[in-house]
Design a protein around this motif. Sequence first.
Motif, mmCIF file in Angstrom:
data_model
loop_
_atom_site.group_PDB
_atom_site.id
_atom_site.type_symbol
_atom_site.label_atom_id
_atom_site.label_comp_id
_atom_site.label_asym_id
_atom_site.label_seq_id
_atom_site.Cartn_x
_atom_site.Cartn_y
_atom_site.Cartn_z
ATOM 1 N N ARG A 182 0.854 -1.329 0.186
ATOM 2 C CA ARG A 182 -0.004 0.153 -0.010
ATOM 3 C C ARG A 182 0.796 1.145 0.009
ATOM 4 N NH1 ARG A 182 -3.358 -3.223 -0.907
ATOM 5 N NH2 ARG A 182 -5.065 -3.792 0.063
ATOM 6 N N ALA A 183 0.263 2.454 -0.463
ATOM 7 C CA ALA A 183 1.193 3.723 -0.864
ATOM 8 C C ALA A 183 0.709 4.543 0.317
ATOM 9 C CB ALA A 183 0.623 4.505 -2.009
ATOM 10 N N TYR A 184 1.808 5.170 0.957
ATOM 11 C CA TYR A 184 1.600 5.959 1.991
ATOM 12 C C TYR A 184 2.682 7.148 1.861
ATOM 13 C CZ TYR A 184 -1.466 2.703 4.163
ATOM 14 O OH TYR A 184 -2.155 1.664 4.253
ATOM 15 N N SER A 185 2.065 8.553 2.210
ATOM 16 C CA SER A 185 2.815 9.762 1.693
ATOM 17 C C SER A 185 3.916 9.853 3.000
ATOM 18 C CB SER A 185 2.038 11.071 1.509
ATOM 19 O OG SER A 185 0.968 10.676 0.612
ATOM 20 N N ILE A 199 1.905 9.119 8.270
ATOM 21 C CA ILE A 199 0.685 9.152 9.032
ATOM 22 C C ILE A 199 -0.360 8.572 8.227
ATOM 23 C CG2 ILE A 199 -0.958 11.184 9.738
ATOM 24 C CD1 ILE A 199 1.310 13.117 9.553
ATOM 25 N N ARG A 201 -4.120 6.651 8.575
ATOM 26 C CA ARG A 201 -5.584 6.492 9.080
ATOM 27 C C ARG A 201 -6.022 5.126 9.169
ATOM 28 N NH1 ARG A 201 -10.058 8.168 6.334
ATOM 29 N NH2 ARG A 201 -11.776 7.285 7.670
ATOM 30 N N ILE A 207 -6.935 -4.036 5.150
ATOM 31 C CA ILE A 207 -5.693 -5.163 5.257
ATOM 32 C C ILE A 207 -4.511 -4.620 5.873
ATOM 33 C CG2 ILE A 207 -4.121 -6.934 4.231
ATOM 34 C CD1 ILE A 207 -6.377 -7.217 2.122
ATOM 35 N N CYS A 208 -3.825 -3.694 5.205
ATOM 36 C CA CYS A 208 -2.619 -2.923 5.624
ATOM 37 C C CYS A 208 -2.818 -2.117 6.810
ATOM 38 C CB CYS A 208 -2.287 -2.133 4.518
ATOM 39 S SG CYS A 208 -0.334 -1.737 4.917
ATOM 40 N N THR A 209 -3.641 -1.491 7.134
ATOM 41 C CA THR A 209 -3.804 -0.607 8.264
ATOM 42 C C THR A 209 -4.360 -1.373 9.445
ATOM 43 O OG1 THR A 209 -6.307 -0.084 7.565
ATOM 44 C CG2 THR A 209 -4.508 1.660 7.185
ATOM 45 N N SER A 247 -5.414 11.913 7.317
ATOM 46 C CA SER A 247 -4.011 11.673 7.090
ATOM 47 C C SER A 247 -3.488 12.258 5.650
ATOM 48 C CB SER A 247 -3.923 9.885 6.847
ATOM 49 O OG SER A 247 -4.867 9.469 5.773
HETATM 50 C C1 LIG Z 1 -0.529 7.850 -3.584
HETATM 51 C C2 LIG Z 1 -1.074 7.500 -2.327
HETATM 52 C C3 LIG Z 1 -0.781 7.952 -1.122
HETATM 53 C C4 LIG Z 1 -1.392 7.681 -0.059
HETATM 54 N N1 LIG Z 1 -0.854 8.141 1.181
HETATM 55 C C5 LIG Z 1 -1.724 7.777 2.355
HETATM 56 C C6 LIG Z 1 -1.322 8.290 3.589
HETATM 57 O O1 LIG Z 1 -0.385 9.138 3.911
HETATM 58 N N2 LIG Z 1 -1.865 7.788 4.558
HETATM 59 C C7 LIG Z 1 -3.075 7.114 4.689
HETATM 60 O O2 LIG Z 1 -3.634 6.728 5.848
HETATM 61 N N3 LIG Z 1 -3.488 6.321 3.427
HETATM 62 C C8 LIG Z 1 -2.727 6.765 2.369
HETATM 63 N N4 LIG Z 1 -3.069 6.347 1.059
HETATM 64 C C9 LIG Z 1 -4.398 5.238 1.143
HETATM 65 C C10 LIG Z 1 -3.463 4.040 1.410
HETATM 66 O O3 LIG Z 1 -2.687 3.478 0.537
HETATM 67 C C11 LIG Z 1 -4.384 2.644 1.677
HETATM 68 O O4 LIG Z 1 -5.432 2.595 0.695
HETATM 69 C C12 LIG Z 1 -5.277 2.794 2.974
HETATM 70 O O5 LIG Z 1 -4.483 2.784 4.143
HETATM 71 C C13 LIG Z 1 -6.260 1.360 2.936
HETATM 72 O O6 LIG Z 1 -5.454 0.120 2.913
HETATM 73 P P1 LIG Z 1 -5.871 -0.805 3.703
HETATM 74 O O7 LIG Z 1 -5.046 -2.069 2.970
HETATM 75 O O8 LIG Z 1 -5.943 -1.048 5.202
HETATM 76 O O9 LIG Z 1 -7.383 -1.227 3.190
HETATM 77 P P2 LIG Z 1 -8.115 -2.332 2.062
HETATM 78 O O10 LIG Z 1 -7.879 -3.544 2.614
HETATM 79 O O11 LIG Z 1 -7.143 -1.967 0.784
HETATM 80 O O12 LIG Z 1 -9.453 -1.631 2.085
HETATM 81 C C14 LIG Z 1 -10.590 -2.145 2.557
HETATM 82 C C15 LIG Z 1 -11.884 -1.277 2.167
HETATM 83 O O13 LIG Z 1 -11.995 -0.260 2.580
HETATM 84 C C16 LIG Z 1 -12.141 0.750 1.653
HETATM 85 N N5 LIG Z 1 -11.080 1.640 1.639
HETATM 86 C C17 LIG Z 1 -9.805 1.899 1.393
HETATM 87 N N6 LIG Z 1 -9.434 2.972 1.694
HETATM 88 C C18 LIG Z 1 -10.389 3.773 2.330
HETATM 89 C C19 LIG Z 1 -10.355 4.890 3.138
HETATM 90 N N7 LIG Z 1 -9.334 5.877 3.052
HETATM 91 N N8 LIG Z 1 -11.523 5.379 3.506
HETATM 92 C C20 LIG Z 1 -12.777 4.602 3.665
HETATM 93 N N9 LIG Z 1 -12.595 3.284 2.931
HETATM 94 C C21 LIG Z 1 -11.544 2.851 2.352
HETATM 95 C C22 LIG Z 1 -11.598 -0.172 0.378
HETATM 96 O O14 LIG Z 1 -12.341 0.156 -0.751
HETATM 97 C C23 LIG Z 1 -11.872 -1.449 0.540
HETATM 98 O O15 LIG Z 1 -13.467 -1.894 0.690
HETATM 99 C C24 LIG Z 1 -2.631 6.600 -0.012
HETATM 100 C C25 LIG Z 1 -2.852 6.060 -1.146
HETATM 101 C C26 LIG Z 1 -2.464 6.641 -2.539
HETATM 102 C C27 LIG Z 1 -2.728 5.973 -3.858
#
Ligand SMILES: Cc1cc2nc3c(=O)[nH]c(=O)nc-3n(C[C@H](O)[C@H](O)[C@H](O)COP(=O)(O)OP(=O)(O)OC[C@H]3O[C@@H](n4cnc5c(N)ncnc54)[C@H](O)[C@@H]3O)c2cc1C
Length: 366
Positions: A182-185, A199, A201, A207-209, A247
């Motif tokens: 997963r991508a994080y700034s 940072i 959220r 999965i990743c958070t 975030s």
């Molecule tokens: C270029 C870039 C930079 C990013 N930088 C940051 C950062 O600095 N900090 C940060 O916290 N995140 C950031 N993100 C988002 C991060 O990459 C993940 O997508 C996010 O943390 C969710 O990952 P996960 O594996 O926990 O959730 P997943 O398992 O991928 O998602 C679980 C479910 O939640 C939904 N979902 C995904 N993201 C969100 C959301 N934000 N709010 C509500 N529902 C959601 C999905 O659609 C899915 O149904 C960035 C994304 C990009 C593309």
Amino acid sequence: MLDVVVSVLVVSLIAGALALILVISEGVIQNYGQCKITINAKKELTVEGGRPLLFSLKEQKIFLPSACGGKGTCGVCKCKVLSGAGVLLPTETPFLDAKEQKDNIRLSCQVKVKNDIAIQIPDALFAIRQYQATLAAAEDLTYDMKRFRFELNEPSTMDFVAGQYVQITCPPYKKGVEEVSRAYSIASDPRDHRFVELIVRRVPNGICTTWMFDYLKIGDKVCLTGPYGDFKMSDTQAPMIFIAGGSGMAPFVSILHHMRNTGSARRAEYFFGGNAVRDLCLDEQMAGFQKNLAGFKFIPVVARPQPQDNWQGQTGLVTEAVRRSFKDLSGHEGYLCGSPGMIDASTRVFLELKMPQDKIYYDKFA
Ligand SMILES: Cc1cc2nc3c(=O)[nH]c(=O)nc-3n(C[C@H](O)[C@H](O)[C@H](O)COP(=O)(O)OP(=O)(O)OC[C@H]3O[C@@H](n4cnc5c(N)ncnc54)[C@H](O)[C@@H]3O)c2cc1C
């Protein structure tokens, strides 16, 4: 009786052979052998055929950006394929506009390497590295946001531009979860080459958070790749408006460090949107930037403050606060970071207030 047994045997053999042909034609046990990937007509890699281009490149330490880790849902891992990729797939078309399709831009997570293939990528991608890092600190910023500080071990330093991001590899940590990235700034000072701060959220059931919040412990080793992305402060002197809540503030913290490092007096107004007072964070750090940067102003905006919060600041949507503050943004630049919904709504307001479209920069967290 023997006739019947022989017939049954023959029928079973034919059925088995047909099934095998079907399985092979579905590509389940296809063997494509070794294939050659030629990059920018100068670098040649030999890979085992049959895997998506994105992963074949990753194995060879060429890291294309991908926000979803190869699931085909983010559309970030684009690259130009000069030959050998086969026809465009229905899974790619939603992410490619007519010009990109004409220019043979493809999603590298969807293109399988089945034969020799020639691609073109920006030279800057050769500089992306894989880092082994250790979680050095983790701090609660709000009820659902944490700041993670990673010490880089191997390589031990990273050069990045404020605004860029890294990808973190989330290992399988419970039954049914596969490795994802997963991508994080990056939220840290770009002068601080030995550490990377993020940072993050918490996304319920993400999965990743979930791994980062509930399983990752101080001292654990992680794998990062980066730095990726071209979201950064322009080198003009135009006044800037930043909009990001939650975030989404991560790249702005890094940009503000950069402004302080370079003694920038450029005007920058940061509108931070939160639903409630409990969504606000880093007020001390923002106050510090405000003290040290002559042109910087931090404007937290709370959509629904509760009476007991005794909130004295701006209320309503962050876009309404921008509308209240400006009549004409034709000379400004806009910087947005966060969810696609927030970015679209803010872009509409910027355009209504006459900010030129090409002066609106954003990083979508999707
Ligand atoms: C270029 C870039 C930079 C990013 N930088 C940051 C950062 O600095 N900090 C940060 O916290 N995140 C950031 N993100 C988002 C991060 O990459 C993940 O997508 C996010 O943390 C969710 O990952 P996960 O594996 O926990 O959730 P997943 O398992 O991928 O998602 C679980 C479910 O939640 C939904 N979902 C995904 N993201 C969100 C959301 N934000 N709010 C509500 N529902 C959601 C999905 O659609 C899915 O149904 C960035 C994304 C990009 C593309």
